[in-house]
Write a protein that holds these residues in place. Structure first.
Motif, PDB file in Angstrom:
ATOM      1  N   TRP A 100     -17.819  38.343  44.841  1.00 37.20           N
ATOM      2  CA  TRP A 100     -17.907  39.848  44.498  1.00 37.20           C
ATOM      3  C   TRP A 100     -18.964  40.518  44.592  1.00 37.20           C
ATOM      4  N   ASP A 139     -13.679  43.371  45.299  1.00 34.49           N
ATOM      5  CA  ASP A 139     -13.425  42.737  46.071  1.00 34.49           C
ATOM      6  C   ASP A 139     -13.660  42.028  46.992  1.00 34.49           C
ATOM      7  N   HIS A 168      -9.419  38.240  51.835  1.00 36.03           N
ATOM      8  CA  HIS A 168      -7.956  38.548  52.100  1.00 36.03           C
ATOM      9  C   HIS A 168      -8.434  40.136  51.392  1.00 36.03           C
TER      10      HIS A 168
HETATM   11 FE   LIG Z   1      -8.860  39.732  45.777  1.00 30.90          FE
END
Ligand SMILES: [Fe+2]
Length: 195
Positions: free
Chosen positions: A123, A158, A162
């Protein structure tokens, strides 16, 4: 114990640069964190009642809780600071603080993007230090490790694969550009605690 509830971020579907498939998969992943946070909290509560606090199982679940809780909460911060349609208001309190700390919005953005583009999954987070009020961009490798103490996430990005692989493959910089086009600056500014 009151369970944490999964929040609905379906209003983000349709956001430029984010496919429906990517977002729906990400929502499902987030729901998993909420479920696991609740499961671990319930299990720990039961173990306490059964006086199993001194067992290795209790210790491991206690360690795991930080991962699941932060995975839940950071995703909520991330989704909530998306869906914006306008650039940062240069007259806003957050813009003023960014300018004070980094010299300009562009300097801050350069640092935040460079933080998010680092190799590895994790992050990029703009924090406000609640002790001094100062802002800092920090890389977080894992949900449960490395968070600066007494600091509040103001803007969360993020950069686990993914979050972008479905739409951008390995082009993380393109995903970061798309993220920047959708920042909800009002939501980020509302998190400031120290002026
Ligand atoms: Fe995530």
């Amino acid at each position: 114990m009151t369970a944490f509830e999964t929040k609905d971020y379906s209003k983000l579907i349709g956001m430029a640069g984010f496919s429906e498939t990517l977002l729906k998969n990400h929502f499902t992943l987030y729901q998993g964190y909420v479920t696991n946070t609740n499961t671990i909290a319930d299990t720990l509560a039961r173990m306490r009642k059964e006086t199993k606090g001194a067992t290795p199982e209790f210790s491991e679940l206690k360690r795991r809780y930080g991962w699941e809780f932060n995975g839940m909460r950071l995703h909520e911060c991330y989704f909530e600071n998306l869906g914006g349609k306008t650039p940062i208001n240069p007259e806003s309190k957050l813009a003023a603080q960014i300018h004070k700390e980094f010299g300009s919005y562009d300097e801050w953005a350069l640092d935040f993007k460079a933080t998010g583009a680092m190799r590895g999954i994790g992050w990029a987070i703009l924090y406000q230090d609640l002790v001094t009020g100062r802002l800092q961009n920090v890389w977080i490798n894992e949900h449960d490790v490395g968070h600066p103490a007494c600091c509040l996430p103001i803007l969360v990005m993020d950069v686990f694969e993914h979050a972008f692989l479905t739409d951008y493959g390995l082009k993380r910089a393109d995903y970061i550009s798309a993220f920047f086009q959708n920042i909800n600056w009002q939501a980020a500014e509302a998190r400031l605690k120290v002026s």
